[in-house]
Motif scaffolding. Structure first.
Motif, PDB file in Angstrom:
ATOM      1  N   ASN A 101       0.832  16.727  -0.418  1.00 58.08           N
ATOM      2  CA  ASN A 101       0.705  18.107   0.065  1.00 58.08           C
ATOM      3  C   ASN A 101      -0.537  18.783  -0.494  1.00 58.08           C
ATOM      4  N   SER A 102      -0.852  18.530  -1.753  1.00 57.86           N
ATOM      5  CA  SER A 102      -2.076  19.085  -2.345  1.00 57.86           C
ATOM      6  C   SER A 102      -3.310  18.523  -1.649  1.00 57.86           C
ATOM      7  N   VAL A 103      -3.256  17.248  -1.316  1.00 62.08           N
ATOM      8  CA  VAL A 103      -4.380  16.613  -0.619  1.00 62.08           C
ATOM      9  C   VAL A 103      -4.579  17.254   0.753  1.00 62.08           C
ATOM     10  N   ARG A 104      -3.485  17.512   1.462  1.00 62.03           N
ATOM     11  CA  ARG A 104      -3.611  18.135   2.791  1.00 62.03           C
ATOM     12  C   ARG A 104      -4.258  19.518   2.686  1.00 62.03           C
TER      13      ARG A 104
ATOM     14  N   ASP B 126       0.859  -1.184   0.000  1.00 57.19           N
ATOM     15  CA  ASP B 126       0.000   0.000   0.000  1.00 57.19           C
ATOM     16  C   ASP B 126       0.896   1.235   0.000  1.00 57.19           C
ATOM     17  N   GLU B 127       1.101   1.812  -1.171  1.00 58.18           N
ATOM     18  CA  GLU B 127       1.931   3.010  -1.314  1.00 58.18           C
ATOM     19  C   GLU B 127       1.077   4.267  -1.501  1.00 58.18           C
ATOM     20  N   ASP B 128      -0.172   4.166  -1.131  1.00 59.74           N
ATOM     21  CA  ASP B 128      -1.143   5.232  -1.361  1.00 59.74           C
ATOM     22  C   ASP B 128      -1.148   6.240  -0.212  1.00 59.74           C
ATOM     23  N   ILE B 129      -0.140   7.092  -0.174  1.00 59.71           N
ATOM     24  CA  ILE B 129      -0.042   8.089   0.897  1.00 59.71           C
ATOM     25  C   ILE B 129      -1.225   9.053   0.852  1.00 59.71           C
ATOM     26  N   SER B 130      -1.572   9.540  -0.323  1.00 60.24           N
ATOM     27  CA  SER B 130      -2.646  10.533  -0.439  1.00 60.24           C
ATOM     28  C   SER B 130      -3.990   9.962   0.008  1.00 60.24           C
ATOM     29  N   GLY B 131      -4.293   8.737  -0.382  1.00 58.71           N
ATOM     30  CA  GLY B 131      -5.532   8.106   0.059  1.00 58.71           C
ATOM     31  C   GLY B 131      -5.589   7.953   1.566  1.00 58.71           C
ATOM     32  N   ARG B 132      -4.453   7.594   2.159  1.00 59.37           N
ATOM     33  CA  ARG B 132      -4.396   7.463   3.625  1.00 59.37           C
ATOM     34  C   ARG B 132      -4.563   8.826   4.294  1.00 59.37           C
ATOM     35  N   VAL B 133      -3.976   9.865   3.708  1.00 58.91           N
ATOM     36  CA  VAL B 133      -4.137  11.218   4.274  1.00 58.91           C
ATOM     37  C   VAL B 133      -5.621  11.590   4.295  1.00 58.91           C
ATOM     38  N   ILE B 134      -6.323  11.332   3.210  1.00 52.96           N
ATOM     39  CA  ILE B 134      -7.761  11.634   3.165  1.00 52.96           C
ATOM     40  C   ILE B 134      -8.488  10.882   4.270  1.00 52.96           C
TER      41      ILE B 134
ATOM     42  N   ARG C 267      -5.463  28.515  -6.468  1.00 56.74           N
ATOM     43  CA  ARG C 267      -4.971  29.795  -5.956  1.00 56.74           C
ATOM     44  C   ARG C 267      -4.069  29.580  -4.744  1.00 56.74           C
ATOM     45  N   ILE C 268      -4.506  28.759  -3.803  1.00 52.90           N
ATOM     46  CA  ILE C 268      -3.684  28.495  -2.616  1.00 52.90           C
ATOM     47  C   ILE C 268      -2.382  27.818  -3.015  1.00 52.90           C
ATOM     48  N   GLY C 269      -2.455  26.849  -3.896  1.00 61.03           N
ATOM     49  CA  GLY C 269      -1.248  26.168  -4.350  1.00 61.03           C
ATOM     50  C   GLY C 269      -0.277  27.125  -5.012  1.00 61.03           C
ATOM     51  N   TYR C 270      -0.802  28.009  -5.828  1.00 60.83           N
ATOM     52  CA  TYR C 270       0.030  28.986  -6.526  1.00 60.83           C
ATOM     53  C   TYR C 270       0.672  29.962  -5.537  1.00 60.83           C
ATOM     54  N   GLU C 271      -0.151  30.525  -4.651  1.00 61.07           N
ATOM     55  CA  GLU C 271       0.329  31.578  -3.755  1.00 61.07           C
ATOM     56  C   GLU C 271       1.198  31.065  -2.611  1.00 61.07           C
ATOM     57  N   GLU C 272       0.894  29.886  -2.093  1.00 61.21           N
ATOM     58  CA  GLU C 272       1.540  29.460  -0.855  1.00 61.21           C
ATOM     59  C   GLU C 272       2.473  28.263  -0.989  1.00 61.21           C
ATOM     60  N   HIS C 273       2.418  27.551  -2.110  1.00 52.68           N
ATOM     61  CA  HIS C 273       3.152  26.295  -2.131  1.00 52.68           C
ATOM     62  C   HIS C 273       4.078  26.115  -3.332  1.00 52.68           C
ATOM     63  N   ILE C 274       3.536  26.017  -4.536  1.00 56.36           N
ATOM     64  CA  ILE C 274       4.374  25.585  -5.649  1.00 56.36           C
ATOM     65  C   ILE C 274       4.423  26.542  -6.834  1.00 56.36           C
ATOM     66  N   GLY C 275       3.742  27.659  -6.756  1.00 57.40           N
ATOM     67  CA  GLY C 275       3.777  28.611  -7.859  1.00 57.40           C
ATOM     68  C   GLY C 275       3.059  28.103  -9.100  1.00 57.40           C
ATOM     69  N   GLY C 276       3.620  28.395 -10.263  1.00 59.65           N
ATOM     70  CA  GLY C 276       3.003  28.094 -11.548  1.00 59.65           C
ATOM     71  C   GLY C 276       2.519  26.671 -11.753  1.00 59.65           C
ATOM     72  N   PRO C 277       3.237  25.635 -11.294  1.00 59.55           N
ATOM     73  CA  PRO C 277       2.746  24.273 -11.503  1.00 59.55           C
ATOM     74  C   PRO C 277       1.354  24.007 -10.905  1.00 59.55           C
ATOM     75  N   ALA C 278       0.922  24.825  -9.968  1.00 56.57           N
ATOM     76  CA  ALA C 278      -0.423  24.657  -9.400  1.00 56.57           C
ATOM     77  C   ALA C 278      -1.495  24.815 -10.472  1.00 56.57           C
ATOM     78  N   LEU C 279      -1.171  25.547 -11.521  1.00 62.52           N
ATOM     79  CA  LEU C 279      -2.142  25.778 -12.585  1.00 62.52           C
ATOM     80  C   LEU C 279      -2.360  24.547 -13.458  1.00 62.52           C
ATOM     81  N   LEU C 280      -1.520  23.526 -13.308  1.00 63.86           N
ATOM     82  CA  LEU C 280      -1.635  22.327 -14.134  1.00 63.86           C
ATOM     83  C   LEU C 280      -2.658  21.323 -13.610  1.00 63.86           C
ATOM     84  N   THR C 281      -3.158  21.526 -12.400  1.00 64.91           N
ATOM     85  CA  THR C 281      -4.162  20.605 -11.890  1.00 64.91           C
ATOM     86  C   THR C 281      -5.549  21.001 -12.383  1.00 64.91           C
ATOM     87  N   ARG C 282      -6.334  19.991 -12.687  1.00 66.86           N
ATOM     88  CA  ARG C 282      -7.730  20.224 -13.084  1.00 66.86           C
ATOM     89  C   ARG C 282      -8.666  19.840 -11.949  1.00 66.86           C
TER      90      ARG C 282
END
Length: 172
Positions: free
Chosen positions: A150-153, A34-42, A116-131
């Motif tokens: 981190n995005s899941v959190r 079980d390598e599903d860190i994001s699922g476990r975080v949820i 917006r939060i991802g762009y401003e507080e975490h990763i900048g431009g790559p945040a715009l690549l998520t749908r």
């Protein structure tokens, strides 16, 4: 009725279907890992709020994703669905496409705020690549999150305070 009174009438305990969409996580699970860190975080964040959940890990295959979402939506015990993975722009990223094809109503503010939060507080431009997106299928809210832990959190901080309220409205 005030906004506070309205929120107080929302359900206190929810059951959420959690779907991880990832070829690598699904392959690892087939091998017993079980390598599903994001699922476990949820699941952990839901449990902190007193909510229960069931987690499924799927390959990024349209039929599998659609079948699981439809199964959860038709289950009267499921109050909401949260997916992780498959929200990017790669050819294999299909979660958002499948979920959107099933939506009765879209909640665009969720994805906009997460980006917006991802762009401003975490990763900048790559945040715009998520749908990343959210909406309602029948009576069930669905939130489609990126696969990065981190995005899941960040997303769970947006979702959890409003989830009972969203579920209440979706059932009306």
């Amino acid at each position: 009725m005030s906004a506070v009174e309205h929120k107080e009438r929302a359900p206190k305990r929810l059951h959420v279907g959690v779907i991880t969409v990832s070829d690598s996580r699904a392959a690892a699970m087939k091998e017993g890992r079980d390598e599903d860190i994001s699922g476990r975080v949820i699941e952990e964040e839901l449990a902190k709020e007193g909510h229960s959940s069931d987690r499924t890990i799927l390959f990024d295959e349209e039929d599998e994703i659609k079948g699981k979402i439809e199964e959860l939506v038709s289950n009267p015990e499921v109050d909401a669905i949260i997916t992780t993975g498959g929200t990017g722009i790669a050819r294999r990223d299909r979660t958002v496409d499948v979920a959107c094809s099933l939506l009765d109503k879209e909640l665009p503010g969720f994805g906009e705020t997460l980006r917006r939060i991802g762009y401003e507080e975490h990763i900048g431009g790559p945040a715009l690549l998520t749908r990343a997106t959210a909406g309602i299928i029948g009576r069930v809210p669905i939130f489609c999150l990126p696969g990065a832990p981190n995005s899941v959190r960040v997303a769970m901080k947006l979702i959890l305070p409003e989830l009972p309220h969203v579920v209440k409205h979706a059932c009306e």
